[in-house]
Design a protein around this motif. Sequence first.
Motif, short mmCIF file in Angstrom:
data_model
loop_
_atom_site.label_atom_id
_atom_site.label_comp_id
_atom_site.label_asym_id
_atom_site.label_seq_id
_atom_site.Cartn_x
_atom_site.Cartn_y
_atom_site.Cartn_z
N GLU A 153 0.83 -1.20 0.00
CA GLU A 153 0.00 0.00 0.00
C GLU A 153 0.87 1.26 0.00
O GLU A 153 0.54 2.25 -0.65
CB GLU A 153 -0.93 -0.02 1.21
CG GLU A 153 -1.96 -1.15 1.16
CD GLU A 153 -2.68 -1.39 2.48
OE1 GLU A 153 -3.66 -2.16 2.48
OE2 GLU A 153 -2.25 -0.82 3.50
N ARG A 166 -3.40 4.59 -7.43
CA ARG A 166 -3.81 3.48 -6.56
C ARG A 166 -4.07 3.99 -5.15
O ARG A 166 -4.90 3.44 -4.42
CB ARG A 166 -2.72 2.41 -6.53
CG ARG A 166 -2.59 1.61 -7.82
CD ARG A 166 -1.37 0.70 -7.77
NE ARG A 166 -1.37 -0.15 -6.58
CZ ARG A 166 -0.31 -0.83 -6.16
NH1 ARG A 166 0.84 -0.73 -6.79
NH2 ARG A 166 -0.39 -1.60 -5.08
N GLY A 167 -3.36 5.01 -4.77
CA GLY A 167 -3.53 5.58 -3.44
C GLY A 167 -2.86 6.93 -3.36
O GLY A 167 -2.03 7.28 -4.21
N HIS A 177 -5.58 7.51 1.45
CA HIS A 177 -6.46 6.66 0.65
C HIS A 177 -5.60 5.55 0.06
O HIS A 177 -4.67 5.84 -0.71
CB HIS A 177 -7.12 7.47 -0.47
CG HIS A 177 -7.99 8.57 0.02
ND1 HIS A 177 -9.37 8.56 -0.14
CD2 HIS A 177 -7.69 9.72 0.70
CE1 HIS A 177 -9.87 9.67 0.40
NE2 HIS A 177 -8.88 10.38 0.91
N LEU A 179 -5.14 1.37 -1.55
CA LEU A 179 -5.72 0.22 -2.22
C LEU A 179 -5.12 -1.02 -1.58
O LEU A 179 -3.93 -1.29 -1.73
CB LEU A 179 -5.42 0.25 -3.72
CG LEU A 179 -6.06 -0.85 -4.57
CD1 LEU A 179 -7.58 -0.68 -4.60
CD2 LEU A 179 -5.50 -0.83 -5.99
N SER A 183 -8.09 -5.57 -3.91
CA SER A 183 -8.45 -4.30 -4.56
C SER A 183 -9.50 -3.53 -3.78
O SER A 183 -10.34 -2.83 -4.35
CB SER A 183 -8.94 -4.56 -6.00
OG SER A 183 -7.91 -5.14 -6.79
N LYS A 184 -9.46 -3.66 -2.46
CA LYS A 184 -10.40 -2.94 -1.60
C LYS A 184 -9.77 -1.63 -1.14
O LYS A 184 -8.66 -1.61 -0.63
CB LYS A 184 -10.79 -3.79 -0.39
CG LYS A 184 -11.57 -5.05 -0.75
CD LYS A 184 -11.93 -5.83 0.50
CE LYS A 184 -12.74 -7.08 0.14
NZ LYS A 184 -13.07 -7.88 1.35
N ARG A 185 -10.52 -0.56 -1.35
CA ARG A 185 -10.04 0.76 -0.93
C ARG A 185 -10.47 1.05 0.51
O ARG A 185 -11.54 0.64 0.94
CB ARG A 185 -10.57 1.84 -1.87
CG ARG A 185 -10.00 1.77 -3.27
CD ARG A 185 -10.23 3.04 -4.06
NE ARG A 185 -9.55 3.00 -5.34
CZ ARG A 185 -8.28 3.34 -5.52
NH1 ARG A 185 -7.57 3.75 -4.47
NH2 ARG A 185 -7.71 3.29 -6.70
N ARG A 186 -9.64 1.78 1.21
CA ARG A 186 -10.01 2.23 2.55
C ARG A 186 -9.32 3.56 2.83
O ARG A 186 -8.33 3.92 2.16
CB ARG A 186 -9.66 1.20 3.61
CG ARG A 186 -8.21 1.08 3.99
CD ARG A 186 -8.01 0.01 5.06
NE ARG A 186 -6.66 -0.01 5.60
CZ ARG A 186 -5.61 -0.55 5.00
NH1 ARG A 186 -5.75 -1.13 3.82
NH2 ARG A 186 -4.42 -0.52 5.58
#
Length: 308
Positions: A153, A166-167, A177, A179, A183-186
């Motif tokens: 990440e 991606r982030g 932010h 990934l 492929s889950k974003r948080r």
Amino acid sequence: MDGTAGLVERYLEHVRVEKRLAARTVELYALDLQKLSANAAGAGLELTRVQNAHIRRWVAQMHSGGRSGRGIALILSGWRGFYAWLGRQGLIDSNPVVDVRAPKAPKPLPKALSVDDSVQLAEFEDERADPWLEARDAAMVELLYGCGLRVGELVGLDALASGSARGWVDLDAGEAHVLGKGSKRRIVPVGAQAAQALRHWLGLRALAAHETPALFVGRGGTRLSAQSIWQRLKRRSLRAGLATPVHPHMLRHSFASHVLQSSGDLRAVQELLGHANITTTQVYTRLDFQHLAKAYDAAHPRAQRTKR
């Protein structure tokens, strides 16, 4: 029908001559089959009468006796091959080992740093280092420990938000932010110290006028790899005087452990780490007994002892 010894000898001859296994491998097979024969004899059974339940019982006995899962797996492999051969000879109807597996060894947790060691690493300033590299590495440590990011990440972060990123880190909002797995974003909060380190790094990064969007880059302007981050972190931890070389996942584990110790909020830690299942968080953030005992002594009314 051949006796127990005769069957074992015939099988060993088969693997020695027809399968052309190495002498050491045949020797190990012989030792495993001696153990099988002894177990069968102890149960009053011929080898051809051994059932699945017997195999499982013997596996349990080996496990309780301290034999490792890997060692048991190797023994079962030898037994399975022997019974497969007996089946081809028409001497048994089914292989009693076919669906028996060795116990899985528990995965060791990555070692967490103490709070003092974590702070020592985060606050370390390498006066001998290139100021550009020092600022970059300090920002990486702050994000890994301050946000609990995975190294993948961290690698994927861009300096600015975009449709292809991606982030990224939004310093004004105090948010990262990322990934994550699957492929889950948080979104995770960025603390004041991490934000300060990032602003310092971004100021120096801009002076190099790199065109790459990557937040963390090398001198050549290319995005840092996970391997490079591992190497830089190991070097930094040793320079900081820590006894154990630190790797990125150790900082993630330290983040989770320290937040859980302070808050006791397992659900919050789950969200921060990006775990899909809370059972993963329960294992990952397991606390040492000493900390739990101190928390119990301080908080539970029946734990307080009467002073004499």
